[in-house]
Design a protein around this motif. Structure first.
Motif, mmCIF file in Angstrom:
data_model
loop_
_atom_site.group_PDB
_atom_site.id
_atom_site.type_symbol
_atom_site.label_atom_id
_atom_site.label_comp_id
_atom_site.label_asym_id
_atom_site.label_seq_id
_atom_site.Cartn_x
_atom_site.Cartn_y
_atom_site.Cartn_z
ATOM 1 N N ILE A 196 -5.678 -6.844 8.844
ATOM 2 C CA ILE A 196 -6.635 -6.344 7.858
ATOM 3 C C ILE A 196 -7.758 -5.578 8.534
ATOM 4 N N ASP A 200 -8.420 -1.544 8.074
ATOM 5 C CA ASP A 200 -9.676 -1.086 7.468
ATOM 6 C C ASP A 200 -10.635 -0.431 8.464
ATOM 7 N N THR A 243 -4.753 -6.536 0.031
ATOM 8 C CA THR A 243 -5.425 -7.606 0.766
ATOM 9 C C THR A 243 -5.366 -8.921 0.003
#
Length: 264
Positions: A196, A200, A243
């Motif tokens: 993640i 990002d 997510t």
């Protein structure tokens, strides 16, 4: 009954609402049929979600980010597993230094790290390389994996390992069939957090990407400087949904509470 209980509940509820409000607004704007950033009031539309999937630059950047995050998270696990075992279980000269070295990216601003990596890649002639971009993300995400692996190793009962060694199992067999399954929630949670964070990552990636390796956050940043249509809201809503699904799957498979405390 604690008199401050209702006050604390109201306070925490307001904090949670304050934190979730921007995400809710973004998701609502993503369904607008208009060409401006407005919350739909009469009807919902999938117009901007369709626009994302037919936009070649966004799809190419999505696949770049997907491969980048997968490779970076996997390599971070391969590095953190032996490093975590060594740091958490053994005493050796430089143990504290090694631990601080692995965790140092957590305290270095990504802007500074991006400039430093850009300078390094320029000196060695590696600018624009996807492999070096992966290496950059490995540096950033490894601390997240290492912390969870070390927490998992600290929380397990080593009697099963000792019993297996006593019964004649080799160290490699014990590691593969006992240690790894016992700390699997920590490994999986660390991999997901690394994935993640890599997916990002924006600030550092701006400095080390090339036109051929533009990641999705960088593409979104570039697009936002040129246009103000709701496509960015649609992309953001998709990322929030992915997510959330990943966290739900992880919770169903292992339990987020066990992952956070590093126990099986």
């Amino acid at each position: 009954m604690d008199r401050n209980g209702p006050i604390a509940l109201i306070f925490h509820t307001l904090v949670v609402c304050f934190m979730l409000a921007p995400l809710v607004i973004i998701c609502l704007v993503a369904f607008t049929p208009d060409s401006t950033l407005t919350i739909p009031t009469t009807e919902f539309s999938l117009r901007w979600f369709k626009a994302v999937f037919v936009h070649p630059d966004f799809m190419a950047s999505f696949y770049n980010s997907l491969w980048l995050a997968t490779l970076a998270a996997t390599i971070a696990v391969l590095i953190s597993l032996p490093a975590g075992i060594a740091i958490s279980r053994y005493e050796f000269p430089g143990r504290g230094f090694l631990n601080g070295l692995f965790l140092s990216p957590l305290i270095i601003p990504h802007l500074v790290l991006g400039v430093a990596l850009l300078r390094l890649f320029t000196l060695i002639g590696a600018t624009g390389s996807f492999g070096w971009l992966v290496a950059s993300h490995v540096v950033v995400v490894t601390p997240y994996v290492l912390r969870l692996v070390m927490a998992a190793l600290t929380g397990i009962d080593r009697n099963a390992e000792q019993a297996a060694l006593t019964l004649g199992a080799g160290p490699l067999t014990v590691f593969r069939r006992i240690t790894v399954p016992m700390i699997l929630p920590g490994i999986t949670g660390g991999w997901l957090l690394a994935f993640i964070n890599s997916f990002d990552e924006l600030t550092m990636s701006i400095f080390v990407t090339s036109p051929q390796t533009v990641t999705l956050p960088v593409r979104m940043y570039m697009y936002a400087t040129e246009s103000i249509d709701p496509m960015m809201a649609a992309v953001s809503a998709l990322m929030i949904a992915l997510t959330g699904i990943a966290m739900l799957v992880l919770d169903r498979a292992f339990g987020l509470d066990r992952i956070l405390v590093g126990q099986k």
